[in-house]
Design an enzyme around this catalytic site. Sequence first.
Site, mmCIF file in Angstrom:
data_model
loop_
_atom_site.group_PDB
_atom_site.id
_atom_site.type_symbol
_atom_site.label_atom_id
_atom_site.label_comp_id
_atom_site.label_asym_id
_atom_site.label_seq_id
_atom_site.Cartn_x
_atom_site.Cartn_y
_atom_site.Cartn_z
ATOM 1 N N ASP A 72 33.728 -42.625 -98.864
ATOM 2 C CA ASP A 72 34.318 -43.910 -99.233
ATOM 3 C C ASP A 72 33.265 -44.978 -98.972
ATOM 4 O OD1 ASP A 72 35.690 -46.208 -99.665
ATOM 5 O OD2 ASP A 72 37.352 -45.763 -98.302
ATOM 6 N N LYS B 203 34.383 -53.702 -103.610
ATOM 7 C CA LYS B 203 33.666 -54.853 -103.044
ATOM 8 C C LYS B 203 32.434 -55.267 -103.869
ATOM 9 C CE LYS B 203 35.959 -54.576 -98.686
ATOM 10 N NZ LYS B 203 36.459 -53.369 -98.068
ATOM 11 N N TYR C 112 38.938 -46.952 -92.490
ATOM 12 C CA TYR C 112 39.949 -47.571 -93.347
ATOM 13 C C TYR C 112 39.652 -47.194 -94.792
ATOM 14 C CZ TYR C 112 42.705 -51.150 -95.775
ATOM 15 O OH TYR C 112 43.586 -51.798 -96.597
HETATM 16 C C1 PLP Z 1 37.880 -52.641 -98.334
HETATM 17 C C2 PLP Z 1 37.947 -51.170 -98.277
HETATM 18 C C3 PLP Z 1 38.899 -50.432 -98.988
HETATM 19 C C4 PLP Z 1 40.019 -51.084 -99.746
HETATM 20 O O1 PLP Z 1 39.526 -51.844 -100.805
HETATM 21 P P1 PLP Z 1 40.491 -52.963 -101.458
HETATM 22 O O2 PLP Z 1 39.686 -53.507 -102.588
HETATM 23 O O3 PLP Z 1 40.756 -53.940 -100.356
HETATM 24 O O4 PLP Z 1 41.717 -52.278 -101.892
HETATM 25 C C5 PLP Z 1 38.820 -49.060 -98.966
HETATM 26 N N1 PLP Z 1 37.857 -48.423 -98.284
HETATM 27 C C6 PLP Z 1 36.935 -49.091 -97.581
HETATM 28 C C7 PLP Z 1 35.857 -48.340 -96.860
HETATM 29 C C8 PLP Z 1 36.953 -50.488 -97.547
HETATM 30 O O5 PLP Z 1 36.042 -51.137 -96.830
#
Ligand code: PLP
Length: 431
Positions: A239, A267, A144
């Site tokens: 990511d 995060k 994701y």
């Molecule tokens: C949570 C997450 C996102 C999206 O971050 P948001 O702050 O919710 O937009 C993107 N990539 C990864 C790996 C994530 O865990």
Amino acid sequence: MRRDRSSELFEKAKTYFPGGVNSPVRAFRSVGGTPLFIERGSGSRIWDADGNEFIDYCCSWGPLILGHAHPEVKRRVIKALDYGTSFGAPTALENDLAELIISNHRFIEKIRFVSSGTEAVMSALRLARGITGRSKILKFEGCYHGHTDAMLVKAGSGLVTFGTSSSAGVPEAFAQETIVIPLDSISALNEAFEKHAGQIAAVIIEPIPANNGLLLQSETFLRYLREICTTQNTLLIFDEVISGFRAGFTGAAGLYDIQPDIITFGKIIGGGLPVGAYASSAKNMAHISPEGNVYQAGTLSGNPVAMSAGIAQLSECLKPGFYEELERKTVLLCDGISNHARRKNYPVKMFRTGSIWWIAFTTKEHIRSAGDIDGESMNIFKVLHAELLERGIYLGPSGYEVGFVSSAHTDADIHRTISAFEEALDIACGK
Ligand SMILES: *Cc1c(COP(=O)(O)O)cnc(C)c1O
């Protein structure tokens, strides 16, 4: 357990928000029942609107590595508030957070702060396209990357295909620019690079995929990925929105000792306030506006209150032994649950790295791709989730979500959690 107040609030919320929530997974659709409305948190605990107390392993989906309302984060945020909430002009706090990160993170030289993980990924993809002059992006099924158009794409039929959009409102023409392949497949990777030779701007991966179960990758696969990106002049984007500052301060890059070309953060970086970032070499980052011609901006980027929360949180993470202690507690938790499952012969496997953990109902030794997850097993999770709530343990409301241990969780919390799991598993798996 009383849920009257949460139910009431949810009914009201449904009149204001689609599905009653401001982010879909909060709606408890995959586990059923009413979402709990949370009133406050402190350390490892949260309390809902009916006054029920829980040990929290969702931790706001990962940001709260120090637990709730950590005194240092609070102190810094309050101090920042006294000085004003936003200026739309640079502040020293942005320098402070950047210095804290860059001087302790050997994989990056320059950084740009944004306000969410989604925004970080969106900007990193644009940067990769701007640097390479190519348009295609390769991603993996089961990772994701936020809700930007380019990433709301799922695999078509066949091993290597153009994606099809996984959300209404994403034009097929956009989805065509994203190639989706399974994780853990070197052959799919080779095929994708053969088919689209010279067209792939970037490969984006969660090096520790933690949004669709915890799909721990083999080091061989990650190293091969690095190699092929280098030989194909494709940029490798890690990511690390979840794994950054979680799998150690330098995240998955540090854990596997692999140098990606661009890293995205979110995060943990914001200490519970909205912060995201993307970072790379000084040379790559020189392509970003106003230095270069890749445009990216933000009214609230580098917000002083959010920067302060990030500074406070990351300073704690840098204290000696911080990650070792988190991991020790996570091992304690996972071993305790595993031992019970083994004694009772339940098909339960605890996957873990650092302080991220995931319970899977499987007999498989490894689960490395989305296709390895048994969808039926989510029915067992549904029962487990409900029984754990009854016993004061709060997990994210989906069996595809991982759990997080924070520095606020005590050994007593862990032992209590293991006992609750033992009872809940006897009910969920005993059937
Ligand atoms: C949570 C997450 C996102 C999206 O971050 P948001 O702050 O919710 O937009 C993107 N990539 C990864 C790996 C994530 O865990």
